[in-house]
Write a protein that holds these residues in place. Sequence first.
Motif, mmCIF file in Angstrom:
data_model
loop_
_atom_site.group_PDB
_atom_site.id
_atom_site.type_symbol
_atom_site.label_atom_id
_atom_site.label_comp_id
_atom_site.label_asym_id
_atom_site.label_seq_id
_atom_site.Cartn_x
_atom_site.Cartn_y
_atom_site.Cartn_z
ATOM 1 N N ASN A 29 0.816 -1.217 0.000
ATOM 2 C CA ASN A 29 0.000 0.000 0.000
ATOM 3 C C ASN A 29 0.850 1.268 0.000
ATOM 4 O O ASN A 29 0.479 2.273 -0.598
ATOM 5 C CB ASN A 29 -0.945 -0.007 1.198
ATOM 6 C CG ASN A 29 -2.165 -0.868 0.970
ATOM 7 O OD1 ASN A 29 -3.141 -0.437 0.373
ATOM 8 N ND2 ASN A 29 -2.108 -2.115 1.418
ATOM 9 N N ALA A 30 1.997 1.212 0.670
ATOM 10 C CA ALA A 30 2.874 2.387 0.719
ATOM 11 C C ALA A 30 3.424 2.727 -0.656
ATOM 12 O O ALA A 30 3.779 3.883 -0.913
ATOM 13 C CB ALA A 30 4.015 2.155 1.702
ATOM 14 N N LEU A 31 3.505 1.751 -1.550
ATOM 15 C CA LEU A 31 3.965 2.021 -2.906
ATOM 16 C C LEU A 31 2.962 2.867 -3.677
ATOM 17 O O LEU A 31 3.323 3.516 -4.661
ATOM 18 C CB LEU A 31 4.220 0.699 -3.648
ATOM 19 C CG LEU A 31 5.500 -0.031 -3.247
ATOM 20 C CD1 LEU A 31 5.536 -1.416 -3.872
ATOM 21 C CD2 LEU A 31 6.724 0.769 -3.659
ATOM 22 N N ALA A 39 -2.247 4.334 6.463
ATOM 23 C CA ALA A 39 -3.589 3.833 6.793
ATOM 24 C C ALA A 39 -3.570 2.326 6.980
ATOM 25 O O ALA A 39 -4.175 1.786 7.922
ATOM 26 C CB ALA A 39 -4.579 4.221 5.695
ATOM 27 N N CYS A 40 -2.867 1.622 6.106
ATOM 28 C CA CYS A 40 -2.754 0.168 6.228
ATOM 29 C C CYS A 40 -2.022 -0.196 7.516
ATOM 30 O O CYS A 40 -2.411 -1.136 8.222
ATOM 31 C CB CYS A 40 -2.025 -0.391 5.010
ATOM 32 S SG CYS A 40 -1.902 -2.189 4.992
ATOM 33 N N ALA A 41 -0.958 0.559 7.832
ATOM 34 C CA ALA A 41 -0.208 0.316 9.069
ATOM 35 C C ALA A 41 -1.101 0.487 10.291
ATOM 36 O O ALA A 41 -1.043 -0.309 11.231
ATOM 37 C CB ALA A 41 0.988 1.270 9.145
ATOM 38 N N LEU A 42 -1.937 1.514 10.280
ATOM 39 C CA LEU A 42 -2.855 1.735 11.404
ATOM 40 C C LEU A 42 -3.896 0.615 11.474
ATOM 41 O O LEU A 42 -4.342 0.246 12.562
ATOM 42 C CB LEU A 42 -3.536 3.091 11.268
ATOM 43 C CG LEU A 42 -2.613 4.309 11.401
ATOM 44 C CD1 LEU A 42 -3.394 5.604 11.183
ATOM 45 C CD2 LEU A 42 -1.938 4.329 12.775
ATOM 46 N N GLY A 43 -4.265 0.084 10.317
ATOM 47 C CA GLY A 43 -5.170 -1.064 10.314
ATOM 48 C C GLY A 43 -4.547 -2.273 10.980
ATOM 49 O O GLY A 43 -5.202 -2.995 11.745
ATOM 50 N N LEU A 110 -6.864 0.694 5.046
ATOM 51 C CA LEU A 110 -7.075 0.518 6.484
ATOM 52 C C LEU A 110 -7.701 -0.840 6.762
ATOM 53 O O LEU A 110 -7.272 -1.578 7.653
ATOM 54 C CB LEU A 110 -7.958 1.642 7.032
ATOM 55 C CG LEU A 110 -8.228 1.616 8.538
ATOM 56 C CD1 LEU A 110 -6.956 1.941 9.316
ATOM 57 C CD2 LEU A 110 -9.328 2.618 8.900
ATOM 58 N N ARG A 111 -8.710 -1.177 5.961
ATOM 59 C CA ARG A 111 -9.386 -2.464 6.128
ATOM 60 C C ARG A 111 -8.454 -3.624 5.812
ATOM 61 O O ARG A 111 -8.467 -4.650 6.498
ATOM 62 C CB ARG A 111 -10.626 -2.526 5.234
ATOM 63 C CG ARG A 111 -11.472 -3.781 5.445
ATOM 64 C CD ARG A 111 -12.708 -3.767 4.581
ATOM 65 N NE ARG A 111 -12.372 -3.882 3.166
ATOM 66 C CZ ARG A 111 -13.246 -3.719 2.182
ATOM 67 N NH1 ARG A 111 -14.491 -3.382 2.460
ATOM 68 N NH2 ARG A 111 -12.871 -3.867 0.929
ATOM 69 N N GLN A 112 -7.637 -3.466 4.769
ATOM 70 C CA GLN A 112 -6.697 -4.526 4.417
ATOM 71 C C GLN A 112 -5.752 -4.829 5.576
ATOM 72 O O GLN A 112 -5.512 -5.986 5.916
ATOM 73 C CB GLN A 112 -5.887 -4.127 3.185
ATOM 74 C CG GLN A 112 -6.621 -4.269 1.877
ATOM 75 C CD GLN A 112 -5.708 -4.066 0.686
ATOM 76 O OE1 GLN A 112 -4.491 -4.160 0.811
ATOM 77 N NE2 GLN A 112 -6.288 -3.796 -0.467
ATOM 78 N N GLY A 113 -5.199 -3.770 6.165
ATOM 79 C CA GLY A 113 -4.282 -3.963 7.285
ATOM 80 C C GLY A 113 -4.963 -4.619 8.470
ATOM 81 O O GLY A 113 -4.418 -5.543 9.086
ATOM 82 N N PHE A 114 -6.173 -4.152 8.783
ATOM 83 C CA PHE A 114 -6.893 -4.685 9.938
ATOM 84 C C PHE A 114 -7.241 -6.164 9.748
ATOM 85 O O PHE A 114 -6.979 -6.990 10.622
ATOM 86 C CB PHE A 114 -8.177 -3.883 10.182
ATOM 87 C CG PHE A 114 -9.005 -4.402 11.312
ATOM 88 C CD1 PHE A 114 -8.695 -4.070 12.627
ATOM 89 C CD2 PHE A 114 -10.087 -5.243 11.083
ATOM 90 C CE1 PHE A 114 -9.451 -4.557 13.686
ATOM 91 C CE2 PHE A 114 -10.849 -5.740 12.125
ATOM 92 C CZ PHE A 114 -10.530 -5.392 13.428
ATOM 93 N N VAL A 115 -7.822 -6.488 8.598
ATOM 94 C CA VAL A 115 -8.266 -7.863 8.362
ATOM 95 C C VAL A 115 -7.079 -8.813 8.291
ATOM 96 O O VAL A 115 -7.124 -9.924 8.825
ATOM 97 C CB VAL A 115 -9.108 -7.945 7.065
ATOM 98 C CG1 VAL A 115 -9.445 -9.394 6.739
ATOM 99 C CG2 VAL A 115 -10.389 -7.131 7.227
ATOM 100 N N THR A 116 -5.992 -8.379 7.634
ATOM 101 C CA THR A 116 -4.799 -9.230 7.525
ATOM 102 C C THR A 116 -4.281 -9.614 8.900
ATOM 103 O O THR A 116 -3.931 -10.776 9.145
ATOM 104 C CB THR A 116 -3.692 -8.517 6.732
ATOM 105 O OG1 THR A 116 -4.170 -8.249 5.407
ATOM 106 C CG2 THR A 116 -2.441 -9.384 6.644
ATOM 107 N N ASN A 117 -4.237 -8.655 9.819
ATOM 108 C CA ASN A 117 -3.735 -8.953 11.160
ATOM 109 C C ASN A 117 -4.783 -9.665 12.015
ATOM 110 O O ASN A 117 -4.475 -10.636 12.701
ATOM 111 C CB ASN A 117 -3.279 -7.671 11.852
ATOM 112 C CG ASN A 117 -2.641 -7.944 13.199
ATOM 113 O OD1 ASN A 117 -3.320 -8.037 14.219
ATOM 114 N ND2 ASN A 117 -1.328 -8.083 13.211
#
Length: 206
Positions: A29-31, A39-43, A110-117
């Motif tokens: 996502n950072a790319l 946002a992904c990191a916060l997720g 954000l959702r991607q990060g949250f669900v992945t973890n």
Amino acid sequence: MDGQIIAFTGVAAGMVAMPGADFTVVVRNALVSRRAGVACALGVVGGLLVHTALAVAGVAAVLTAVPALFRALQLLGGGYVLYLGVRTLLDLRRTRTETVVEAGAAVHPLRQGFVTNALNPKVPITFLSLLPQFVPQGSSALPGTLPLALIVVVLALVWFPAVAVLVDRLGRWLRRPRAARAVAGVTAGALTVLGVMLLAEPLLAA
């Protein structure tokens, strides 16, 4: 107790920084942009907060006590990580080189990060196996585990946004057509392999 906290912080830092699905999704996502990466990191951190609450409450112990539930969560988590990897691989084939990174990464980061973890069953198991080793004998569960669990969350809150910012700063080079395709291919491959591994473990154990 201070020595135990220092020791735990060192172990937890290594655990958080270890490359895995969280790291790969944040980089992916950072790319696209710093905003998407952060946002992904916060997720990811949000997912860790869920695991922290479960570990402190002792609810996560159910995952070790009920193997079927643990396997079901493994299948869900593995399936989602595999979906992200396959989706990126498909985007690599049907999009232009210049936009290959953007194609599948910035959709709900954000959702991607949250669900992945949150769907990674190994996170609560790690909490359960790691925290008790650093809780002083005689301490009650909540006061003993809560500070340690929060250390993990704080480390993640520092590490993953830092990764996103670093990748964004290197983005000028990483977003060049050849580099973009190479990075997208590596992250897609990593996610696909991680997803297959997460799915294979419960299926082979069944």
